[in-house]
Design a protein around this motif. Structure first.
Motif, PDB file in Angstrom:
ATOM      1  N   ALA A 216      10.738   5.817   3.600  1.00 42.70           N
ATOM      2  CA  ALA A 216      11.222   6.701   2.528  1.00 42.70           C
ATOM      3  C   ALA A 216      10.160   6.529   1.191  1.00 42.70           C
ATOM      4  CB  ALA A 216      12.314   6.144   2.056  1.00 42.70           C
ATOM      5  N   LYS A 217       9.450   5.404   1.162  1.00 43.32           N
ATOM      6  CA  LYS A 217       8.368   5.213   0.317  1.00 43.32           C
ATOM      7  C   LYS A 217       6.957   5.567   0.864  1.00 43.32           C
ATOM      8  CE  LYS A 217      11.437   2.239  -2.395  1.00 43.32           C
ATOM      9  NZ  LYS A 217      11.539   0.765  -2.844  1.00 43.32           N
ATOM     10  N   ASN A 218       6.813   5.775   1.818  1.00 44.43           N
ATOM     11  CA  ASN A 218       5.335   5.930   2.352  1.00 44.43           C
ATOM     12  C   ASN A 218       4.682   4.636   2.046  1.00 44.43           C
ATOM     13  OD1 ASN A 218       5.789   8.405   3.724  1.00 44.43           O
ATOM     14  ND2 ASN A 218       5.487   9.669   1.845  1.00 44.43           N
ATOM     15  N   THR A 219       5.191   3.619   2.183  1.00 45.71           N
ATOM     16  CA  THR A 219       4.535   2.247   1.809  1.00 45.71           C
ATOM     17  C   THR A 219       4.382   1.299   3.033  1.00 45.71           C
ATOM     18  OG1 THR A 219       5.486   2.488  -0.552  1.00 45.71           O
ATOM     19  CG2 THR A 219       4.725   0.335   0.256  1.00 45.71           C
ATOM     20  N   VAL A 220       3.400   0.606   3.153  1.00 42.63           N
ATOM     21  CA  VAL A 220       3.128  -0.413   4.021  1.00 42.63           C
ATOM     22  C   VAL A 220       3.051  -1.903   3.548  1.00 42.63           C
ATOM     23  CG1 VAL A 220       0.765   0.050   4.355  1.00 42.63           C
ATOM     24  CG2 VAL A 220       1.889  -0.962   6.233  1.00 42.63           C
ATOM     25  N   TYR A 221       3.391  -2.757   4.127  1.00 44.90           N
ATOM     26  CA  TYR A 221       3.388  -4.021   3.249  1.00 44.90           C
ATOM     27  C   TYR A 221       2.931  -5.251   4.340  1.00 44.90           C
ATOM     28  CZ  TYR A 221       7.211  -2.263   0.582  1.00 44.90           C
ATOM     29  OH  TYR A 221       7.820  -1.337  -0.175  1.00 44.90           O
ATOM     30  N   LEU A 222       2.126  -6.158   4.034  1.00 43.87           N
ATOM     31  CA  LEU A 222       1.785  -7.248   4.920  1.00 43.87           C
ATOM     32  C   LEU A 222       2.104  -8.613   4.023  1.00 43.87           C
ATOM     33  CD1 LEU A 222       0.032  -8.010   7.267  1.00 43.87           C
ATOM     34  CD2 LEU A 222      -1.946  -8.137   5.654  1.00 43.87           C
TER      35      LEU A 222
ATOM     36  N   CYS B 159       0.870  -1.411  -0.081  1.00 39.36           N
ATOM     37  CA  CYS B 159      -0.010   0.065  -0.219  1.00 39.36           C
ATOM     38  C   CYS B 159       0.926   1.208  -0.202  1.00 39.36           C
ATOM     39  CB  CYS B 159      -0.932  -0.029   1.287  1.00 39.36           C
ATOM     40  SG  CYS B 159      -1.874   1.545   1.411  1.00 39.36           S
ATOM     41  N   ALA B 160       0.846   1.997  -1.096  1.00 38.23           N
ATOM     42  CA  ALA B 160       1.413   3.198  -1.324  1.00 38.23           C
ATOM     43  C   ALA B 160       0.767   4.368  -0.982  1.00 38.23           C
ATOM     44  CB  ALA B 160       2.226   3.233  -2.665  1.00 38.23           C
ATOM     45  N   ALA B 161       1.303   5.204  -0.186  1.00 35.16           N
ATOM     46  CA  ALA B 161       0.591   6.476  -0.030  1.00 35.16           C
ATOM     47  C   ALA B 161       1.305   7.776  -0.761  1.00 35.16           C
ATOM     48  CB  ALA B 161       0.589   6.857   1.671  1.00 35.16           C
TER      49      ALA B 161
ATOM     50  N   ILE C 102       1.309  -0.881  12.553  1.00 35.28           N
ATOM     51  CA  ILE C 102       2.574  -0.549  12.892  1.00 35.28           C
ATOM     52  C   ILE C 102       2.787   0.952  12.946  1.00 35.28           C
ATOM     53  CG2 ILE C 102       3.430  -0.718  10.208  1.00 35.28           C
ATOM     54  CD1 ILE C 102       6.336  -1.438  11.355  1.00 35.28           C
ATOM     55  N   THR C 103       3.363   1.168  14.044  1.00 38.06           N
ATOM     56  CA  THR C 103       3.402   2.727  14.272  1.00 38.06           C
ATOM     57  C   THR C 103       4.773   3.282  13.822  1.00 38.06           C
ATOM     58  OG1 THR C 103       4.864   2.282  16.484  1.00 38.06           O
ATOM     59  CG2 THR C 103       2.400   2.422  16.596  1.00 38.06           C
ATOM     60  N   SER C 104       4.957   4.673  13.612  1.00 43.61           N
ATOM     61  CA  SER C 104       6.079   5.131  13.243  1.00 43.61           C
ATOM     62  C   SER C 104       7.384   4.602  13.994  1.00 43.61           C
ATOM     63  CB  SER C 104       6.050   6.663  13.309  1.00 43.61           C
ATOM     64  OG  SER C 104       5.931   7.051  14.676  1.00 43.61           O
ATOM     65  N   GLY C 105       7.429   4.191  14.972  1.00 44.94           N
ATOM     66  CA  GLY C 105       8.502   3.753  15.685  1.00 44.94           C
ATOM     67  C   GLY C 105       8.649   2.094  15.767  1.00 44.94           C
ATOM     68  N   GLY C 106       7.773   1.680  14.700  1.00 46.87           N
ATOM     69  CA  GLY C 106       8.029   0.055  14.713  1.00 46.87           C
ATOM     70  C   GLY C 106       7.507  -0.825  15.262  1.00 46.87           C
ATOM     71  N   THR C 107       6.626  -0.132  16.300  1.00 49.70           N
ATOM     72  CA  THR C 107       5.826  -1.291  17.017  1.00 49.70           C
ATOM     73  C   THR C 107       4.668  -2.002  16.353  1.00 49.70           C
ATOM     74  OG1 THR C 107       6.304  -0.050  19.244  1.00 49.70           O
ATOM     75  CG2 THR C 107       4.565  -1.343  19.326  1.00 49.70           C
ATOM     76  N   ARG C 108       4.597  -3.096  16.474  1.00 43.51           N
ATOM     77  CA  ARG C 108       3.618  -3.843  15.818  1.00 43.51           C
ATOM     78  C   ARG C 108       2.590  -4.457  16.620  1.00 43.51           C
ATOM     79  NH1 ARG C 108       8.517  -4.204  13.116  1.00 43.51           N
ATOM     80  NH2 ARG C 108       8.614  -4.417  11.139  1.00 43.51           N
ATOM     81  N   ASN C 109       1.367  -4.755  16.025  1.00 39.99           N
ATOM     82  CA  ASN C 109      -0.040  -5.401  16.582  1.00 39.99           C
ATOM     83  C   ASN C 109      -0.575  -5.915  15.715  1.00 39.99           C
ATOM     84  OD1 ASN C 109      -1.547  -5.490  18.812  1.00 39.99           O
ATOM     85  ND2 ASN C 109      -3.008  -4.121  17.787  1.00 39.99           N
ATOM     86  N   TYR C 110      -0.867  -7.377  16.100  1.00 39.76           N
ATOM     87  CA  TYR C 110      -1.545  -8.174  15.340  1.00 39.76           C
ATOM     88  C   TYR C 110      -2.738  -8.925  15.791  1.00 39.76           C
ATOM     89  CZ  TYR C 110       2.949  -8.563  12.801  1.00 39.76           C
ATOM     90  OH  TYR C 110       4.069  -8.120  11.885  1.00 39.76           O
ATOM     91  N   ALA C 111      -3.634  -9.174  14.772  1.00 34.66           N
ATOM     92  CA  ALA C 111      -4.802  -9.993  15.326  1.00 34.66           C
ATOM     93  C   ALA C 111      -4.450 -11.257  15.999  1.00 34.66           C
ATOM     94  CB  ALA C 111      -5.952  -9.933  14.385  1.00 34.66           C
TER      95      ALA C 111
ATOM     96  N   PHE D  73       3.185  15.113   5.222  1.00 35.89           N
ATOM     97  CA  PHE D  73       4.355  15.603   5.863  1.00 35.89           C
ATOM     98  C   PHE D  73       4.936  14.561   6.582  1.00 35.89           C
ATOM     99  CE2 PHE D  73       6.297  17.616   9.650  1.00 35.89           C
ATOM    100  CZ  PHE D  73       7.198  18.394   9.109  1.00 35.89           C
ATOM    101  N   SER D  74       4.063  13.710   7.446  1.00 30.79           N
ATOM    102  CA  SER D  74       4.686  12.908   8.323  1.00 30.79           C
ATOM    103  C   SER D  74       3.368  11.642   8.195  1.00 30.79           C
ATOM    104  CB  SER D  74       5.051  13.279   9.590  1.00 30.79           C
ATOM    105  OG  SER D  74       3.782  13.701  10.315  1.00 30.79           O
ATOM    106  N   VAL D  75       4.067  10.666   8.448  1.00 33.78           N
ATOM    107  CA  VAL D  75       3.004   9.197   8.775  1.00 33.78           C
ATOM    108  C   VAL D  75       3.210   8.791  10.005  1.00 33.78           C
ATOM    109  CG1 VAL D  75       2.187   7.111   7.828  1.00 33.78           C
ATOM    110  CG2 VAL D  75       3.269   8.798   6.137  1.00 33.78           C
ATOM    111  N   ASN D  76       1.961   8.549  10.851  1.00 35.52           N
ATOM    112  CA  ASN D  76       2.052   8.059  12.032  1.00 35.52           C
ATOM    113  C   ASN D  76       1.765   6.632  11.800  1.00 35.52           C
ATOM    114  OD1 ASN D  76       2.388   7.948  14.710  1.00 35.52           O
ATOM    115  ND2 ASN D  76       0.054   8.249  15.117  1.00 35.52           N
ATOM    116  N   ARG D  77       0.771   6.042  12.373  1.00 33.58           N
ATOM    117  CA  ARG D  77       0.183   4.784  12.102  1.00 33.58           C
ATOM    118  C   ARG D  77      -0.398   4.174  10.949  1.00 33.58           C
ATOM    119  NH1 ARG D  77      -4.776   2.027  13.314  1.00 33.58           N
ATOM    120  NH2 ARG D  77      -4.637   0.097  14.616  1.00 33.58           N
ATOM    121  N   MET D  78       0.096   3.140  10.521  1.00 33.93           N
ATOM    122  CA  MET D  78      -0.078   2.364   9.455  1.00 33.93           C
ATOM    123  C   MET D  78      -0.691   0.896   9.846  1.00 33.93           C
ATOM    124  SD  MET D  78       3.052   3.488   6.655  1.00 33.93           S
ATOM    125  CE  MET D  78       2.326   3.601   5.453  1.00 33.93           C
TER     126      MET D  78
END
Length: 121
Positions: A74-80, A22-24, A51-60, A29-34
């Motif tokens: 750098a790419k404003n992209t989140v992966y699963l 998923c590319a935003a 996943i937070t901006s700091g890298g903290t992850r949460n899963y079902a 300016f900044s991205v927090n939670r994805m």
């Protein structure tokens, strides 16, 4: 506004793997939670992973140990990364991003268009 473009969905047999992206883009300016959510027919939309901006992850609980969420700031992209897929994982998957348009701005939530993931038995 922020535009989210999803890709990577498809049809896979049980036990297989898929990687969603998923590319935003837009006024960011900044991205927090994805995160990633999913919704099956007749079901409520549920959180899959975040996943937070700091890298903290949460899963079902249903996907722990099988799915991995990651981000490329750098790419404003989140992966699963989805491994060991099960038929019950079948759903439309939506990405979600909280982004601020400028320094000091509020974080607004944006949703992707959704991508279908179908797992056959």
């Amino acid at each position: 506004q922020v535009q989210l473009v999803e890709s990577g969905g498809g049809l896979v047999q049980a036990g297989g793997s898929l990687r969603l992206s998923c590319a935003a883009s837009g006024s960011i300016f900044s991205v927090n939670r994805m995160g990633w959510y999913r919704q099956a027919p007749g079901k409520q939309r549920e959180l899959v992973a975040a996943i937070t901006s700091g890298g903290t992850r949460n899963y079902a609980d249903s996907v722990k140990g099988r799915f991995t969420i990651s981000r490329d700031n750098a790419k404003n992209t989140v992966y699963l990364q989805m491994n060991s897929l099960k038929p019950e994982d079948t759903a439309v998957y939506y990405c979600n991003v909280e982004a601020a348009p400028y320094s000091g701005g509020y974080y607004y939530t944006s949703w992707g268009q959704g991508t279908q993931v179908t797992v056959s038995s």
